[in-house]
Enzyme design. Sequence first.
Site, PDB file in Angstrom:
ATOM      1  N   ASP A  98       0.847  -1.181   0.000  1.00 32.53           N
ATOM      2  CA  ASP A  98       0.000   0.000   0.000  1.00 32.53           C
ATOM      3  C   ASP A  98       0.895   1.249   0.000  1.00 32.53           C
ATOM      4  OD1 ASP A  98      -2.981   0.877   0.418  1.00 32.53           O
ATOM      5  OD2 ASP A  98      -1.903   1.979   1.976  1.00 32.53           O
ATOM      6  N   TYR A 200      -2.126  11.121   2.372  1.00 26.40           N
ATOM      7  CA  TYR A 200      -3.013  11.422   1.250  1.00 26.40           C
ATOM      8  C   TYR A 200      -3.057  12.920   0.989  1.00 26.40           C
ATOM      9  CZ  TYR A 200      -4.748   6.633   1.640  1.00 26.40           C
ATOM     10  OH  TYR A 200      -4.840   5.272   1.671  1.00 26.40           O
ATOM     11  N   HIS A 255      -7.240  -6.636  -0.836  1.00 23.33           N
ATOM     12  CA  HIS A 255      -6.139  -5.674  -0.735  1.00 23.33           C
ATOM     13  C   HIS A 255      -5.131  -6.013   0.359  1.00 23.33           C
ATOM     14  CE1 HIS A 255      -4.164  -1.769  -0.972  1.00 23.33           C
ATOM     15  NE2 HIS A 255      -4.333  -1.606   0.319  1.00 23.33           N
TER      16      HIS A 255
END
Length: 276
Positions: A98, A200, A255
């Site tokens: 990730d 982010y 994921h």
Amino acid sequence: MESFQRDGLTFDVRDGGPPDGEPVVLLHGFPQDSAAWDQVVPLLHEHGLRTLAPDQRGYSPMARPRGRSAYRLRETVEDVVALLDAAGLGSAHLVGHDWGAMVAWAMAAWHPERVRTLTAISVPHPGAMARAMVTSNQALRSYYMGVFQLPFVPELLLLSRGGTPLRRMLRGGGLSREAAAHYVARMREPGALTAALGWYRAMPLSARDRVGKVRVPTVHVWSTGDAFLGRAGAEATEQFVDAPYRLEVLDGVTHWIPELAAERVAELVLEQVGRD
């Protein structure tokens, strides 16, 4: 090692296995911590490898600086360089999942002399990701990244009702009740979720730091059950690696590959180490 420092920040790190073994650095993603690798590290230790798994910037309680600029990619990569320096290592095998994979891609491109091999899990090379955004449904899959840019709203949404929405997201992806509870508890620590979301929110700044071609032996691991990352980016990644490369596709896995396919992850890392 139990910790290392950089620029006044203290990072927690799990250092295990034979001290003189081939070193493997394991970088977790969002909203995980070093516990993501708990099922992987014993398998690597059995084969004589040393593992270093840090709680990255924003996840270590004493490494949660304010402001999005503190979480741009250049900073998170230099944290890994500082870890290697603190451990007295000139280089190591690098494994990332990730956001940890994003750091690993950049580390391998910017500091190839410090990376023996690269195993990038879930997230493709940034160049391939950018291409997939305009040639596939990747932009739709990544809608949440836009939501995470908003101030305050993501924190309220994810941690409402004691973190129930975040817990449901993690459990819906197949994580165990215990793993989901652990990650939710960590994100409920003071300032933790805001710091983690800083990665982010720093994306517009990180976009200025181009990640070029990678020139170290690389394996990219992608899973068909990943709701966040599509096949287009995974298949395009080969174009951004100028070294021995392979794409490993895991059918039906979601994921959360380090937790749900730990044995296969360990096998791939061991193959990389043996190829070094």
